[in-house]
Design a protein around this motif. Structure first.
Motif, PDB file in Angstrom:
ATOM      1  N   LYS A 241     -10.745 -21.260   6.318  1.00  0.00           N
ATOM      2  CA  LYS A 241     -11.967 -22.051   6.503  1.00  0.00           C
ATOM      3  C   LYS A 241     -12.059 -23.156   5.457  1.00  0.00           C
ATOM      4  CE  LYS A 241     -14.647 -18.233   8.504  1.00  0.00           C
ATOM      5  NZ  LYS A 241     -15.813 -17.316   8.297  1.00  0.00           N
ATOM      6  N   LEU A 242     -11.793 -22.803   4.206  1.00  0.00           N
ATOM      7  CA  LEU A 242     -11.901 -23.781   3.127  1.00  0.00           C
ATOM      8  C   LEU A 242     -10.867 -24.891   3.269  1.00  0.00           C
ATOM      9  CD1 LEU A 242     -12.552 -21.405   0.081  1.00  0.00           C
ATOM     10  CD2 LEU A 242     -14.170 -23.051   1.080  1.00  0.00           C
ATOM     11  N   LEU A 243      -9.700 -24.558   3.800  1.00  0.00           N
ATOM     12  CA  LEU A 243      -8.643 -25.549   3.982  1.00  0.00           C
ATOM     13  C   LEU A 243      -8.941 -26.501   5.137  1.00  0.00           C
ATOM     14  CD1 LEU A 243      -5.558 -23.230   3.421  1.00  0.00           C
ATOM     15  CD2 LEU A 243      -6.263 -25.125   1.941  1.00  0.00           C
ATOM     16  N   GLY A 244      -9.863 -26.108   6.009  1.00  0.00           N
ATOM     17  CA  GLY A 244     -10.279 -27.006   7.083  1.00  0.00           C
ATOM     18  C   GLY A 244      -9.637 -26.756   8.435  1.00  0.00           C
ATOM     19  N   PHE A 245      -8.960 -25.617   8.612  1.00  0.00           N
ATOM     20  CA  PHE A 245      -8.338 -25.324   9.902  1.00  0.00           C
ATOM     21  C   PHE A 245      -9.385 -24.866  10.914  1.00  0.00           C
ATOM     22  CE2 PHE A 245      -4.783 -25.072   6.989  1.00  0.00           C
ATOM     23  CZ  PHE A 245      -3.785 -25.742   7.698  1.00  0.00           C
ATOM     24  N   LYS A 246      -9.226 -25.286  12.179  1.00  0.00           N
ATOM     25  CA  LYS A 246     -10.145 -24.883  13.233  1.00  0.00           C
ATOM     26  C   LYS A 246      -9.696 -23.607  13.938  1.00  0.00           C
ATOM     27  CE  LYS A 246     -13.388 -26.441  14.394  1.00  0.00           C
ATOM     28  NZ  LYS A 246     -14.763 -26.195  13.920  1.00  0.00           N
ATOM     29  N   LEU A 247      -8.412 -23.311  13.884  1.00  0.00           N
ATOM     30  CA  LEU A 247      -7.866 -22.080  14.457  1.00  0.00           C
ATOM     31  C   LEU A 247      -6.930 -21.456  13.429  1.00  0.00           C
ATOM     32  CD1 LEU A 247      -6.803 -23.012  18.118  1.00  0.00           C
ATOM     33  CD2 LEU A 247      -8.513 -21.307  17.514  1.00  0.00           C
ATOM     34  N   ALA A 248      -6.972 -20.146  13.327  1.00  0.00           N
ATOM     35  CA  ALA A 248      -6.043 -19.426  12.451  1.00  0.00           C
ATOM     36  C   ALA A 248      -5.512 -18.225  13.221  1.00  0.00           C
ATOM     37  CB  ALA A 248      -6.719 -18.979  11.164  1.00  0.00           C
ATOM     38  N   ILE A 249      -4.204 -18.168  13.383  1.00  0.00           N
ATOM     39  CA  ILE A 249      -3.584 -17.031  14.064  1.00  0.00           C
ATOM     40  C   ILE A 249      -2.957 -16.104  13.027  1.00  0.00           C
ATOM     41  CG2 ILE A 249      -3.217 -18.184  16.284  1.00  0.00           C
ATOM     42  CD1 ILE A 249      -0.325 -18.746  15.445  1.00  0.00           C
ATOM     43  N   TYR A 250      -3.160 -14.820  13.247  1.00  0.00           N
ATOM     44  CA  TYR A 250      -2.589 -13.771  12.390  1.00  0.00           C
ATOM     45  C   TYR A 250      -1.708 -12.893  13.279  1.00  0.00           C
ATOM     46  CZ  TYR A 250      -5.765 -14.910   8.505  1.00  0.00           C
ATOM     47  OH  TYR A 250      -6.432 -15.529   7.464  1.00  0.00           O
ATOM     48  N   PRO A 251      -0.495 -13.349  13.599  1.00  0.00           N
ATOM     49  CA  PRO A 251       0.313 -12.676  14.624  1.00  0.00           C
ATOM     50  C   PRO A 251       0.701 -11.247  14.300  1.00  0.00           C
ATOM     51  CG  PRO A 251       1.592 -14.364  13.472  1.00  0.00           C
ATOM     52  CD  PRO A 251       0.170 -14.545  13.065  1.00  0.00           C
ATOM     53  N   CYS A 252       0.799 -10.915  13.017  1.00  0.00           N
ATOM     54  CA  CYS A 252       1.347  -9.604  12.625  1.00  0.00           C
ATOM     55  C   CYS A 252       0.295  -8.523  12.440  1.00  0.00           C
ATOM     56  CB  CYS A 252       2.157  -9.748  11.340  1.00  0.00           C
ATOM     57  SG  CYS A 252       3.466 -10.976  11.409  1.00  0.00           S
ATOM     58  N   THR A 253      -0.985  -8.856  12.639  1.00  0.00           N
ATOM     59  CA  THR A 253      -2.063  -7.903  12.376  1.00  0.00           C
ATOM     60  C   THR A 253      -1.884  -6.602  13.131  1.00  0.00           C
ATOM     61  OG1 THR A 253      -3.578  -9.752  12.016  1.00  0.00           O
ATOM     62  CG2 THR A 253      -4.566  -7.588  12.402  1.00  0.00           C
ATOM     63  N   GLY A 254      -1.331  -6.673  14.327  1.00  0.00           N
ATOM     64  CA  GLY A 254      -1.136  -5.478  15.135  1.00  0.00           C
ATOM     65  C   GLY A 254       0.224  -4.821  14.967  1.00  0.00           C
ATOM     66  N   PHE A 255       1.301  -5.598  15.157  1.00  0.00           N
ATOM     67  CA  PHE A 255       2.594  -4.931  15.317  1.00  0.00           C
ATOM     68  C   PHE A 255       3.245  -4.462  14.013  1.00  0.00           C
ATOM     69  CE2 PHE A 255       3.793  -9.512  15.656  1.00  0.00           C
ATOM     70  CZ  PHE A 255       4.748  -9.609  14.655  1.00  0.00           C
ATOM     71  N   ILE A 256       2.988  -5.130  12.881  1.00  0.00           N
ATOM     72  CA  ILE A 256       3.576  -4.620  11.630  1.00  0.00           C
ATOM     73  C   ILE A 256       2.917  -3.310  11.205  1.00  0.00           C
ATOM     74  CG2 ILE A 256       3.788  -5.036   9.150  1.00  0.00           C
ATOM     75  CD1 ILE A 256       4.680  -7.835   9.706  1.00  0.00           C
ATOM     76  N   PRO A 257       1.572  -3.232  11.132  1.00  0.00           N
ATOM     77  CA  PRO A 257       0.963  -1.935  10.808  1.00  0.00           C
ATOM     78  C   PRO A 257       1.323  -0.840  11.830  1.00  0.00           C
ATOM     79  CG  PRO A 257      -0.637  -3.683  10.516  1.00  0.00           C
ATOM     80  CD  PRO A 257       0.548  -4.298  11.195  1.00  0.00           C
ATOM     81  N   ALA A 258       1.439  -1.210  13.106  1.00  0.00           N
ATOM     82  CA  ALA A 258       1.814  -0.214  14.122  1.00  0.00           C
ATOM     83  C   ALA A 258       3.218   0.319  13.865  1.00  0.00           C
ATOM     84  CB  ALA A 258       1.720  -0.826  15.518  1.00  0.00           C
ATOM     85  N   ALA A 259       4.146  -0.582  13.537  1.00  0.00           N
ATOM     86  CA  ALA A 259       5.520  -0.150  13.279  1.00  0.00           C
ATOM     87  C   ALA A 259       5.583   0.747  12.040  1.00  0.00           C
ATOM     88  CB  ALA A 259       6.415  -1.376  13.087  1.00  0.00           C
TER      89      ALA A 259
END
Length: 325
Positions: A241-259
């Protein structure tokens, strides 16, 4: 119960509205039905179909461009069907030339996806975090973006232009410096002029560089890709938010903890003879409840009740010959 539909026409508009209302729309990664259900239930505004996770889950392969556009679109359709939140999807390079890009966009729109990102990597592409990748010339890249913009049927469907120039081999690879960053900015400016809605530089090297990217492309919106211990560094939601991005994707939130969790549970069964501790007192029903059991049971119950109350099958069972003519 989530029945297959041709597409959800409101999802792109919904995502655009979220971008107007939110400082930054956070999109955790999903990659299969289980992760989609759980992330959706967590209440996120939007979700991200990670090609890396889907490749591993659907094909059992690393993210080295083995998965096809059709397989990703089929995965996207299933995820959209079980989610309320709009879904942004990885579309790799568009899977070929302009006609292939156009077909990919058509498949994603039909799947109900809200938007997709298309990149400038050469064939075969690979995960943006891996060394050895390279980019096509600017004209070829722009043809991909123009094809995507021209092909979309819903004007709200978001075309996200991604460049991998920052870490491309021809720009210096792991040792790439300021010239690679500038090349990426140049490509994204051109892609935005070609009709892309959002700019996405894969892996700016620092938070300072990420902030410069947003400033260089303003007032156009930018998306950031946040991976644990990745090339950009670790960015929290507040950082994005502070950097000014309108979208932020966190691709690994699911599959790394699952693995990680699966490795521990399988090892426990192998070494200790039980997986009980890792199931944390869950029963199979607890799992089913996470993937829509209540909704499915309610659907069955409502069908049975309507059949009995409105259609009244017994009335037809008791019909005699003179009632049939």
């Amino acid at each position: 119960m989530n029945l297959p539909v041709a597409y959800k026409t409101n999802q792109p508009k919904k995502l655009r509205q979220l971008m107007k209302e939110k400082d930054c729309v956070i999109c955790p990664g999903v990659f299969d039905g289980i992760s989609a259900h759980i992330a959706n239930a967590a209440g996120f505004d939007a979700l991200y179909l990670a090609g890396s996770g889907a490749s591993g889950s659907v094909l059992g392969e690393p993210d080295l461009f083995v998965i096809t556009g059709v397989e990703l679109a089929d995965t996207a359709r299933m995820i959209v069907n079980v989610c309320d939140a709009p879904v942004v999807a990885d579309a790799d390079t568009g899977f070929g030339g302009p006609l292939n890009v156009a077909r990919t966009v058509a498949l994603y729109e039909a799947a109900g996806v809200a938007g997709c990102h298309i990149e400038d990597q050469t064939f075969p592409k690979r995960c943006g975090q891996l060394a050895g990748k390279d980019v096509v010339d600017l004209e070829t890249y722009l043809e991909r973006i123009v094809a995507a913009v021209k092909a979309r049927q819903n004007p709200d469907f978001l075309i996200i232009a991604r460049t991998d120039a920052r870490n491309a081999s021809t720009c210096g690879g792991e040792n790439a410096g300021e010239e690679a960053f500038e090349e990426g900015v140049k490509r994204l400016k051109a892609a935005l002029d070609a009709g892309a809605d959002i700019a996405f530089m894969e892996s700016p090297r620092t938070k300072d560089e990420a902030a410069r990217l947003v400033q260089a492309l303003a007032p156009n919106p930018c998306m950031i890709n946040v991976l644990p211990n990745g090339l950009t560094g670790n960015c929290s939601v507040d950082d994005c938010k502070l950097l000014g991005f309108k979208l932020a994707i966190y691709p690994c939130t699911g599959f790394i903890p699952a693995a990680i969790a699966m490795e521990k549970s399988y090892a426990a069964l192998r070494d200790e003879g039980t997986d009980l501790d890792h199931c944390e007192n869950w029963q199979i029903k607890d799992f089913f409840e996470r993937v829509g059991l209540k909704t499915s049971w309610n659907f069955d119950r409502e069908v049975a009740e309507r059949t009995r109350s409105d259609i009244k099958p017994k009335k037809y069972e008791e019909m005699q010959g003179h009632d049939l003519v």
